[in-house]
Enzyme design. Structure first.
Site, PDB file in Angstrom:
ATOM      1  N   HIS A 121      36.243  35.850  37.942  1.00 24.74           N
ATOM      2  CA  HIS A 121      37.396  36.430  36.857  1.00 24.74           C
ATOM      3  C   HIS A 121      38.100  35.020  37.868  1.00 24.74           C
ATOM      4  O   HIS A 121      37.868  34.444  39.028  1.00 24.74           O
ATOM      5  CB  HIS A 121      37.447  37.650  38.078  1.00 24.74           C
ATOM      6  CG  HIS A 121      38.626  38.291  37.276  1.00 24.74           C
ATOM      7  ND1 HIS A 121      39.472  38.352  37.811  1.00 24.74           N
ATOM      8  CD2 HIS A 121      38.863  39.180  36.490  1.00 24.74           C
ATOM      9  CE1 HIS A 121      40.633  38.779  37.378  1.00 24.74           C
ATOM     10  NE2 HIS A 121      39.632  39.503  36.096  1.00 24.74           N
ATOM     11  N   ASP A 198      33.630  39.891  45.335  1.00 29.17           N
ATOM     12  CA  ASP A 198      33.916  40.090  44.593  1.00 29.17           C
ATOM     13  C   ASP A 198      33.211  41.843  43.893  1.00 29.17           C
ATOM     14  O   ASP A 198      32.836  41.484  42.889  1.00 29.17           O
ATOM     15  CB  ASP A 198      34.575  38.920  43.469  1.00 29.17           C
ATOM     16  CG  ASP A 198      35.697  40.435  42.664  1.00 29.17           C
ATOM     17  OD1 ASP A 198      35.644  41.584  42.775  1.00 29.17           O
ATOM     18  OD2 ASP A 198      35.752  39.442  41.697  1.00 29.17           O
ATOM     19  N   GLN A 201      34.029  44.871  39.532  1.00 34.96           N
ATOM     20  CA  GLN A 201      33.239  46.021  38.818  1.00 34.96           C
ATOM     21  C   GLN A 201      31.968  46.220  39.462  1.00 34.96           C
ATOM     22  O   GLN A 201      31.078  47.083  38.450  1.00 34.96           O
ATOM     23  CB  GLN A 201      32.802  44.815  38.132  1.00 34.96           C
ATOM     24  CG  GLN A 201      33.456  44.143  37.353  1.00 34.96           C
ATOM     25  CD  GLN A 201      34.556  45.320  36.294  1.00 34.96           C
ATOM     26  OE1 GLN A 201      33.871  46.169  36.007  1.00 34.96           O
ATOM     27  NE2 GLN A 201      35.832  44.889  35.975  1.00 34.96           N
ATOM     28  N   LYS A 224      40.086  51.066  39.662  1.00 35.50           N
ATOM     29  CA  LYS A 224      38.856  50.947  38.198  1.00 35.50           C
ATOM     30  C   LYS A 224      38.096  52.045  38.777  1.00 35.50           C
ATOM     31  O   LYS A 224      36.348  52.247  38.624  1.00 35.50           O
ATOM     32  CB  LYS A 224      38.410  49.035  38.869  1.00 35.50           C
ATOM     33  CG  LYS A 224      39.092  48.026  38.161  1.00 35.50           C
ATOM     34  CD  LYS A 224      38.235  46.781  38.201  1.00 35.50           C
ATOM     35  CE  LYS A 224      39.542  46.001  37.865  1.00 35.50           C
ATOM     36  NZ  LYS A 224      39.904  45.527  36.546  1.00 35.50           N
ATOM     37  N   CYS A 364      40.141  37.234  31.696  1.00 37.32           N
ATOM     38  CA  CYS A 364      40.914  36.589  33.076  1.00 37.32           C
ATOM     39  C   CYS A 364      39.209  36.091  32.958  1.00 37.32           C
ATOM     40  O   CYS A 364      38.955  35.921  34.384  1.00 37.32           O
ATOM     41  CB  CYS A 364      41.012  37.672  34.122  1.00 37.32           C
ATOM     42  SG  CYS A 364      42.280  38.444  33.453  1.00 37.32           S
TER      43      CYS A 364
HETATM   44  N1  PLP Z   1      37.354  40.778  39.462  1.00 32.42           N
HETATM   45  C1  PLP Z   1      36.751  41.201  38.753  1.00 32.42           C
HETATM   46  C2  PLP Z   1      35.599  40.556  38.132  1.00 32.42           C
HETATM   47  C3  PLP Z   1      37.640  42.255  38.637  1.00 32.42           C
HETATM   48  O1  PLP Z   1      36.841  42.657  36.690  1.00 32.42           O
HETATM   49  C4  PLP Z   1      39.202  42.104  37.705  1.00 32.42           C
HETATM   50  C5  PLP Z   1      39.598  43.322  37.531  1.00 32.42           C
HETATM   51  O2  PLP Z   1      39.796  43.107  36.010  1.00 32.42           O
HETATM   52  C6  PLP Z   1      39.357  41.937  39.302  1.00 32.42           C
HETATM   53  C7  PLP Z   1      38.646  41.009  39.832  1.00 32.42           C
HETATM   54  C8  PLP Z   1      40.920  41.546  39.634  1.00 32.42           C
HETATM   55  O3  PLP Z   1      41.650  42.974  39.771  1.00 32.42           O
HETATM   56  P1  PLP Z   1      42.781  43.491  40.367  1.00 32.42           P
HETATM   57  O4  PLP Z   1      43.771  43.077  39.008  1.00 32.42           O
HETATM   58  O5  PLP Z   1      42.980  45.164  40.201  1.00 32.42           O
HETATM   59  O6  PLP Z   1      43.385  42.888  40.808  1.00 32.42           O
END
Ligand code: PLP
Length: 418
Positions: A121, A198, A201, A224, A364
């Site tokens: 991401h 990270d 998900q 999430k 993203c």
């Molecule tokens: N990393 C992953 C794999 C994600 O799916 C997301 C959000 O969709 C993020 C990071 C970023 O999360 P946030 O927007 O809650 O900071």
């Protein structure tokens, strides 16, 4: 902890935003819904304990501080951390990862390497790009297998003795593939690199075990994991957090301040400058406690069933292509797909007309989506409250769009039209 028996339809009724809404909510990987128990906890905090935390001498400030402390302990239990002092409250995964890039990153030297994957991401890519250009670091990448998994076959060639950090997604927000963490940790240990996952998900899919995973840092978001927006977590091993400098500076994170200098509190408060997201943390603590009361083995079985139904249904629709594994092993119910000659935004708009909430675009993860040869795609992501009817509404709506045909079709047990 004993868990409640799982019935997805009953679970859905715990979500006031979903029950009787008529909405087929399949955008859980972006933001999941909040159960009644979390809404109640937020309401109780605002009515009974709304005040600032830490230094208050009155009862409301004490109540707020106790609630925040309990929320931190609950997060630590969810993660099986060594203790609550390993839990830093942030504003979300993105802010957790930026925090780490700015603090851990401050110790890196020109020529040091960070190993990422092409599945990241932007939140776990752009902060490292910025750091690399500021400090002369080298970013290396594990490529993708044809079915959308991190290619571990390249681990030995890409993980060099100059690597200081392995930073990877625990589960892809595009392909749904779950990362095999054990080989990453084993290889990183050999060269003395730290491992960051990270978990944005993965965390929504049940309690985690930081001690068993063996990683050094872990990031996830409250919105999430059935909690509020504006709250997230950075977990780090105690001794590693202790060695990091502050990130943001200001109130709440200092020990002593003179006109020309300051000393800083130990973690986690060293990293929590200013008034923390108190209500968010309390809501997150409640959400994670609620998650721990669920039967995740049964939820996983249900998720596999729905994912299979979705994959088989998509395979039966002319021109539809899934970006990611077509099997249900080591993948979550995050299914990204494109349809020949139909823009993802048109797919999403059409399905919105059927009450189906999807997300469309590059998610993203532009380098990853482009690696599949497209600029964007639609994504359906399941929650524990998702039902066969939600998946069928998607498949029927999509088929109508593709074939210009009207009216729902009966589907067999696998989601394929009869
Ligand atoms: N990393 C992953 C794999 C994600 O799916 C997301 C959000 O969709 C993020 C990071 C970023 O999360 P946030 O927007 O809650 O900071």
């Amino acid at each position: 902890m004993s868990c409640r028996s799982f019935d997805p339809a009953a679970l859905k009724r715990e979500f006031p935003g979903l029950a009787d809404s008529g909405l087929h909510y399949l955008d859980n990987a972006a933001t999941a819904q909040m159960p009644e128990t979390v809404l109640q906890a937020l309401y109780r905090f605002e009515i009974e304990a709304r005040a600032n935390v830490h230094e208050g001498a009155h009862r409301r400030a004490r109540a707020a501080t106790v609630a925040l402390t309990e929320a931190r302990s609950q997060v630590a239990r969810f993660l099986n951390a060594h203790g609550p002092d390993e839990v830093v409250f942030t504003y979300g995964t993105t802010s957790s990862l930026n925090l780490l890039a700015r603090t851990f990153g401050a110790s890196l030297d020109p020529g040091d390497e960070i190993l990422l994957s092409v599945l990241e991401h932007h939140s776990n890519l752009v902060p490292w790009q910025r750091l690399a250009s500021a400090r002369g670091l080298v970013l290396r990448f594990l490529p993708m297998t044809p079915d959308g998994r991190i290619d571990m076959g390249r681990l030995t060639s890409e993980l060099t003795p100059r690597c200081r950090l392995v930073a990877m997604t625990h589960c892809s927000n595009v392909t749904g593939a779950i990362t095999d963490v054990a080989p990453l940790v084993a290889a990183a240990r050999v060269v003395g690199a730290k491992v960051l996952l990270d978990g944005a998900q993965r965390a929504p899919h049940g309690p985690l075990d930081m001690r068993a995973l063996g990683v050094d840092f872990y990031a996830f978001s409250g919105h999430k994991t059935y909690g509020p927006t504006g709250i997230g977590v950075l977990w780090g091993r105690r001794e590693l957090l202790e060695a990091l400098p502050p990130f943001l500076t200001g109130g709440q994170m200092i020990e002593e301040v003179t006109l020309t200098s300051a000393t800083f509190r130990p973690p986690p408060r060293r990293f929590e400058a200013g008034t923390p997201p108190i209500a968010g943390a309390i809501g997150l603590g409640t959400a994670l406690g609620w998650m721990q009361s669920l039967d995740w083995r049964a939820i996983r079985k249900h998720e596999v069933h729905l994912t299979r139904r979705l994959l088989d249904g998509l395979a039966s629709i002319k021109g539809a292509r899934v970006l990611g594994p077509m099997d249900t092993e080591d993948r979550r119910g995050v299914v990204t797909f494109c349809v020949d000659a139909i823009a993802p935004t048109d797919v999403c708009r059409h399905l919105d007309g059927h009450g189906v909430a999807l997300r469309g675009g590059h998610h993203c993860a532009q380098p990853l989506v482009r690696a599949f040869g497209v600029e964007g795609a639609a994504r359906a992501s399941l929650g524990p409250y998702s039902l066969d009817g939600d998946v069928d509404a998607l498949l029927n709506g999509l088929e109508e769009l593709v074939q210009g045909r009207r009216g729902p079709k009966a589907r067999d047990g696998k989601g394929v039209p009869r």
